[in-house]
Design a protein around this motif. Structure first.
Motif, PDB file in Angstrom:
ATOM      1  N   UNK A  91     -14.774 -10.750  -5.575  1.00 20.68           N
ATOM      2  CA  UNK A  91     -14.397  -9.489  -4.953  1.00 20.68           C
ATOM      3  C   UNK A  91     -13.020  -9.636  -4.320  1.00 20.68           C
ATOM      4  N   UNK A  92     -12.206  -8.623  -4.476  1.00 27.44           N
ATOM      5  CA  UNK A  92     -10.944  -8.516  -3.765  1.00 27.44           C
ATOM      6  C   UNK A  92     -10.964  -7.229  -2.955  1.00 27.44           C
ATOM      7  N   UNK A  93     -10.276  -7.219  -1.837  1.00 31.46           N
ATOM      8  CA  UNK A  93     -10.274  -6.033  -0.990  1.00 31.46           C
ATOM      9  C   UNK A  93      -9.443  -4.929  -1.632  1.00 31.46           C
ATOM     10  N   UNK A  94      -9.868  -3.697  -1.415  1.00 34.24           N
ATOM     11  CA  UNK A  94      -9.256  -2.516  -2.023  1.00 34.24           C
ATOM     12  C   UNK A  94      -8.018  -2.125  -1.224  1.00 34.24           C
ATOM     13  N   UNK A  95      -6.916  -2.847  -1.456  1.00 37.67           N
ATOM     14  CA  UNK A  95      -5.715  -2.662  -0.638  1.00 37.67           C
ATOM     15  C   UNK A  95      -5.065  -1.297  -0.852  1.00 37.67           C
ATOM     16  N   UNK A  96      -5.300  -0.676  -2.001  1.00 32.22           N
ATOM     17  CA  UNK A  96      -4.701   0.626  -2.290  1.00 32.22           C
ATOM     18  C   UNK A  96      -5.663   1.792  -2.051  1.00 32.22           C
ATOM     19  N   UNK A  97      -6.913   1.504  -1.714  1.00 31.04           N
ATOM     20  CA  UNK A  97      -7.875   2.562  -1.460  1.00 31.04           C
ATOM     21  C   UNK A  97      -8.264   3.361  -2.694  1.00 31.04           C
TER      22      UNK A  97
ATOM     23  N   UNK B  11       0.819  -1.226   0.000  1.00 31.03           N
ATOM     24  CA  UNK B  11       0.000   0.000   0.000  1.00 31.03           C
ATOM     25  C   UNK B  11       0.847   1.270   0.000  1.00 31.03           C
ATOM     26  N   UNK B  12       2.008   1.217   0.590  1.00 31.98           N
ATOM     27  CA  UNK B  12       2.898   2.383   0.592  1.00 31.98           C
ATOM     28  C   UNK B  12       3.560   2.581  -0.763  1.00 31.98           C
ATOM     29  N   UNK B  13       3.846   1.489  -1.464  1.00 33.59           N
ATOM     30  CA  UNK B  13       4.487   1.537  -2.787  1.00 33.59           C
ATOM     31  C   UNK B  13       3.627   0.763  -3.782  1.00 33.59           C
ATOM     32  N   UNK B  14       2.460   1.290  -4.122  1.00 32.72           N
ATOM     33  CA  UNK B  14       1.517   0.523  -4.933  1.00 32.72           C
ATOM     34  C   UNK B  14       1.976   0.316  -6.374  1.00 32.72           C
ATOM     35  N   UNK B  15       1.572  -0.810  -6.931  1.00 32.44           N
ATOM     36  CA  UNK B  15       1.807  -1.055  -8.353  1.00 32.44           C
ATOM     37  C   UNK B  15       0.863  -0.169  -9.159  1.00 32.44           C
ATOM     38  N   UNK B  16       1.379   0.600 -10.100  1.00 27.33           N
ATOM     39  CA  UNK B  16       0.520   1.522 -10.856  1.00 27.33           C
ATOM     40  C   UNK B  16      -0.332   0.802 -11.891  1.00 27.33           C
TER      41      UNK B  16
END
Length: 498
Positions: free
Chosen positions: A478-484, A292-297
């Motif tokens: 469904x997958x959780x929104x890890x990057x918000x 989450x701190x370094x998300x894949x774009x």
């Protein structure tokens, strides 16, 4: 003679005006039975904009209805309906928002709608309602629309929602006051929950099986432990899930309507990758993506080949944030991992002795040195490296930490995409062409050789973030929104259009 030229010149100037007057007389939305039928079909579609996660008021539906009342100004009606039509058609086909404006980690070049061309297509459509209905994407888009309708219907029934309190990790065999709430929450999520044992607060093995099923369905680590990630997932409300579907309908609209016959699709939210060749999936793999701190774009690019036994040049941000504290404690600590330090970013003859630097005086936000890791068993990129053009400096590669593929939530990288079976993927890409020899590549890897290989043809790459997807049978995951990001997409969709 001069007078003749004047007459010809005047006719040339008047020709566009004559054409414009002729076009104005052929009204698109009013003045004839066909035009009025077209207008009503547009209004019907806009009233049902919610099926796409859009809202009718975004297209001034009330103003449109008034503009079509008897005695209303036709010119104003034509303008209002044309504006609404172009906006709606653009929204359902290419996206409500410009993706790049939402998040710095999104770099997608969406298709642009040509207003004049779109109006002409509408005028030429023999069956306008059918043509209008053909504009949204295909694939799993209709399945997501059905899911959206189902979730909204559930919300309308005022279903109960039991929030599970956060706390220490809840493990099978423990007695905890959260257990009855856990049972209730799983039942609300339509999981088959066994009856409690004699001790209602006992987290028994039968309940742990249900929790593991839930964790598997949501892409979480399947261990039966109720930790922070599982608690957060269980506490996702119906409204949150509805927003997720709305965001993912929009996200699908950002991509080309046809991804092509040969491409790689990485879904960072699902930790998955698929290679499609000839329009059919021929290779699938697990992947590890950014934290989450370094998300894949989210990007679109092209891969042209790969390299064996790569060097890893550490990005400046990682050097300053993670490696500088190590160098301050022990200037030679990185050498054991095959790391070398250079004064220049382009000259390999500029290697320096780490003892010659006062690391305490180095600014972590402006790290001036190049740290490079030699090829080898511990190299962060593993043995195979796939470069592709992007402004984030990320790539797809092998990994030295293969044990992490056993985890459910595989968000451990600094943004790069770690591939589980890169050599098998390469074999599928070549497909027996280009003189590719898997064993020869393996020998080059084992021999420590740095060899570059070019694919028989470029492979298009799409890196997406789809937290809701559907398979060919329409089964939705469904997958959780890890990057918000889903929340930001929905918020941006609601902003007024310029």
């Amino acid at each position: 003679m001069r007078r003749a030229f004047v007459v010809i010149g005047l006719l040339a100037l008047l020709a566009p005006l004559t054409a414009a007057a002729s076009f104005a007389s052929d009204r698109l939305w009013t003045g004839s039975h066909a035009a009025e039928a077209r207008a009503q079909a547009l209004l019907t579609a806009i009233r049902a904009a919610g099926d796409h996660g859009l809202k009718p008021e975004w297209y001034r539906i009330a103003d449109l209805e008034k503009a079509l009342e008897p005695g209303a100004d036709r010119d104003r009606a034509e303008q209002l309906l044309s504006d609404a039509f172009v906006t709606y058609a653009s929204d359902i086909s290419t996206g409500r928002v410009r993706a790049n404006s939402i998040d710095r980690d999104i770099d997608i070049q969406q298709r642009r709608i040509d207003r004049a061309g779109l109006l002409k297509e509408a005028a030429d459509a023999g069956d306008f309602p059918t043509w209008l209905a053909s504009l949204p994407p295909k694939g799993d888009y209709p399945a997501l629309q059905k899911t959206l309708a189902t979730l909204r219907q559930k919300r309308a029934t005022a279903a109960t929602f039991t929030s599970l309190p956060y706390g220490d990790a809840l493990k099978p065999g423990m007695i905890d006051p959260r257990v009855p709430m856990l049972r209730q929450r799983l039942a609300e999520l339509e999981m088959t929950v066994p009856a409690p044992s004699a001790v209602a607060e006992l987290y028994d093995d039968a309940l742990a099986v249900v929790v593991k099923d839930y964790q598997a369905a949501k892409g979480l680590t399947v261990d039966g432990v109720i930790g922070a990630k599982t608690t957060r997932s269980l506490n996702t409300s119906l409204d949150d899930r509805i927003d997720q579907v709305v965001a993912n309908l929009e996200r699908r609209r950002w991509l080309p309507a046809d991804l092509g016959n040969r491409y790689v699709l990485v879904n960072a939210a699902d930790y998955s990758m698929v290679f499609v060749d000839g329009g059919q999936p021929v290779f699938r793999s697990l992947v590890i993506v950014g934290t989450p701190k370094n998300p894949t774009p989210e990007i679109a690019s092209t891969m042209y080949g790969f390299q064996t036994n790569p060097y890893w040049t550490v990005p400046q941000s990682i050097s300053g944030e993670e490696y500088l504290p190590i160098l301050r404690r022990d200037p030679h600590a990185l050498a054991a991992g095959g790391f070398r330090i250079f004064e220049s970013w382009s000259d390999d003859d500029s290697e320096i002795d780490p003892d010659t630097v006062d690391w305490n005086a180095v600014d972590p936000k402006a790290f001036p040195y190049r740290i490079r890791q030699d090829p080898g068993v511990g190299n962060a990129l593993g043995y195979i490296f796939f470069p592709f053009s992007n402004r984030y400096g990320i790539y797809m590669h092998d990994t030295a930490t293969r044990a992490l593929f056993a985890e459910g939530s595989r968000n451990f990288s600094h943004g790069c995409i770690r591939l589980q079976n890169p050599l098998e993927f390469v074999e599928k890409v070549f497909g027996g062409r280009g003189g590719f020899d898997k064993e020869r590549v393996r020998a080059a890897i084992d021999g420590g050789q740095q060899v570059s290989y070019t694919f028989p043809e470029p492979v298009r790459l799409y890196v997406t973030y789809r937290t809701v997807t559907a398979n060919a049978d329409g089964e939705v995951t469904f997958r959780d929104d890890i990057y918000g990001r889903d929340r930001r997409v929905v918020q941006a969709m609601g902003q007024p259009r310029s």
